[in-house]
Design an enzyme around this catalytic site. Structure first.
Site, short mmCIF file in Angstrom:
data_model
loop_
_atom_site.label_atom_id
_atom_site.label_comp_id
_atom_site.label_asym_id
_atom_site.label_seq_id
_atom_site.Cartn_x
_atom_site.Cartn_y
_atom_site.Cartn_z
N LYS A 1 0.86 -1.19 0.00
CA LYS A 1 0.00 0.00 0.00
C LYS A 1 0.89 1.23 0.00
CE LYS A 1 -3.49 2.46 2.64
NZ LYS A 1 -4.49 2.38 3.71
N LYS B 1 -2.11 -1.47 -3.87
CA LYS B 1 -3.01 -0.32 -3.79
C LYS B 1 -2.21 0.96 -3.87
CE LYS B 1 -5.97 1.94 -0.48
NZ LYS B 1 -6.28 2.05 0.90
#
Ligand code: PBG
Length: 325
Positions: free
Chosen positions: A196, A249
């Protein structure tokens, strides 16, 4: 062996040929839709920066979940924005908090829909960070992962089909796995937000989840957008700690990372097409500058082509209808 023997256009000459030879299939089965739960009843509060997305009270989330299921989408992921915020994110430890209530209500009315829960502290902390803040303003990793494990257990006890830690603390997957296993929830999978990035594309989400940091930023825990090898390290560590699925992400700006992770692991790879990726397309289409349906389907197909098995997307409930129009 090139032209004129080779004419790649032969296989593009009709829609039927194009369908027959298409390499990547996008299916609503592989999509996950985020829901934002807020206190109250009969609340549908539009998120201004995400047209079509609303903050929902638990009763409205149940309606929305049914609509999502009818669109063929396989799972929802729940976020919440509780009223009460404090330094320790105690709202997230309440067994009758917004997420546990929503999990129970959605599972009762829509048992075939998988319900994942996002596990983080940022929308229940008064400082808006994803872990505990020390007096000097730094984030305390090792006490944070204990709290995150308690939050995950709270969700698992309510019946969550998977817990998805998004905080990016080190060791949180192991802490969650151990606590779940000790507490009778060995069968609850962990979807790890493994790679992330500290991204500028989360802006609209922070309105929806009311989770903007009150000071500083998240760069001491989320990854540097310049790094791809480090994503492989994060993914490997999370798998060693017991992650069942791993996530990259955002999605669109990180297609190379999705591809490298897909080639490095055997578990399902999830990609999160985040709020900013959604809002860019929405905003441009509202001005007539881009075709929403075509742009959304193109980005989702590209994310699959890069190697994502599942995609979390705010477009998820529209996909099947768009594919048939
Ligand atoms: C919470 C969290 C964020 C997102 C998912 N979980 C925001 C952040 O890290 O600041 C972003 C999702 C999106 O932008 O759609 N940590």
């Amino acid at each position: 062996m090139g032209f004129p023997l080779q004419r790649p256009r032969r296989l593009r000459q009709s829609e039927t040929w194009r369908r027959l030879t298409r390499e990547t299939q996008l299916s609503s089965d592989d999509l996950v839709y985020p829901l934002f739960i807020v206190p109250g009843a009969r609340v549908r509060h539009p998120v201004e920066s995400m047209p079509g997305v609303a903050q929902l009270s638990v009763d409205e989330a149940v309606h929305e979940a049914r609509r999502v299921r009818e669109s063929g989408v396989g799972a929802v992921i729940l976020f919440s924005a509780p009223d009460h915020k404090d330094a320790r994110a105690s709202a997230f430890l309440d067994p009758n908090g917004l997420v546990p209530l929503a999990v129970r209500a959605i599972k009762a009315s829509c048992p075939q829909l998988l319900v994942w829960t996002d596990v983080c502290l940022c929308s229940a902390t008064d400082h808006g960070h994803c872990g505990h803040v020390l007096p000097d303003g730094t984030i305390d990793n090792d006490s944070s992962i204990e709290t995150l494990a308690q939050v995950a257990l709270n969700h698992a006890r309510a019946g969550a089909d998977a817990v998805a830690p998004s905080d990016m603390m080190d060791g949180r997957v192991l802490a969650i796995r151990q606590l779940l296993d000790r507490s009778g929830h060995a069968n609850t999978p962990i979807v790890s937000y493994a790679a992330k990035y500290a991204s500028s594309f989360y802006g609209p989400f922070r309105e929806a989840a009311d989770s903007a940091p009150a000071f500083g930023d998240r760069r001491s825990y989320q990854m540097d957008p310049a790094n791809a090898r480090e994503a492989l390290k994060e993914v490997a560590l999370d798998l060693e700690e017991g992650a069942d699925l791993v996530m990259v992400k955002p999605a669109g700006p990180y297609l190379d990372v999705i591809r490298r992770v897909r080639e490095a692991v055997t578990v399902p790879v999830v990609a999160y097409q985040v709020s900013g990726e959604f809002s860019l397309i929405k905003a441009a289409s509202q001005r007539g500058w881009i075709d929403e349906r075509a742009a959304a389907l193109e980005t989702l197909t590209a994310i699959k082509r890069a190697g994502a098995d599942l995609i979390i997307s705010y477009f998820a409930p529209d996909v099947r209808r768009w594919q048939h129009s």
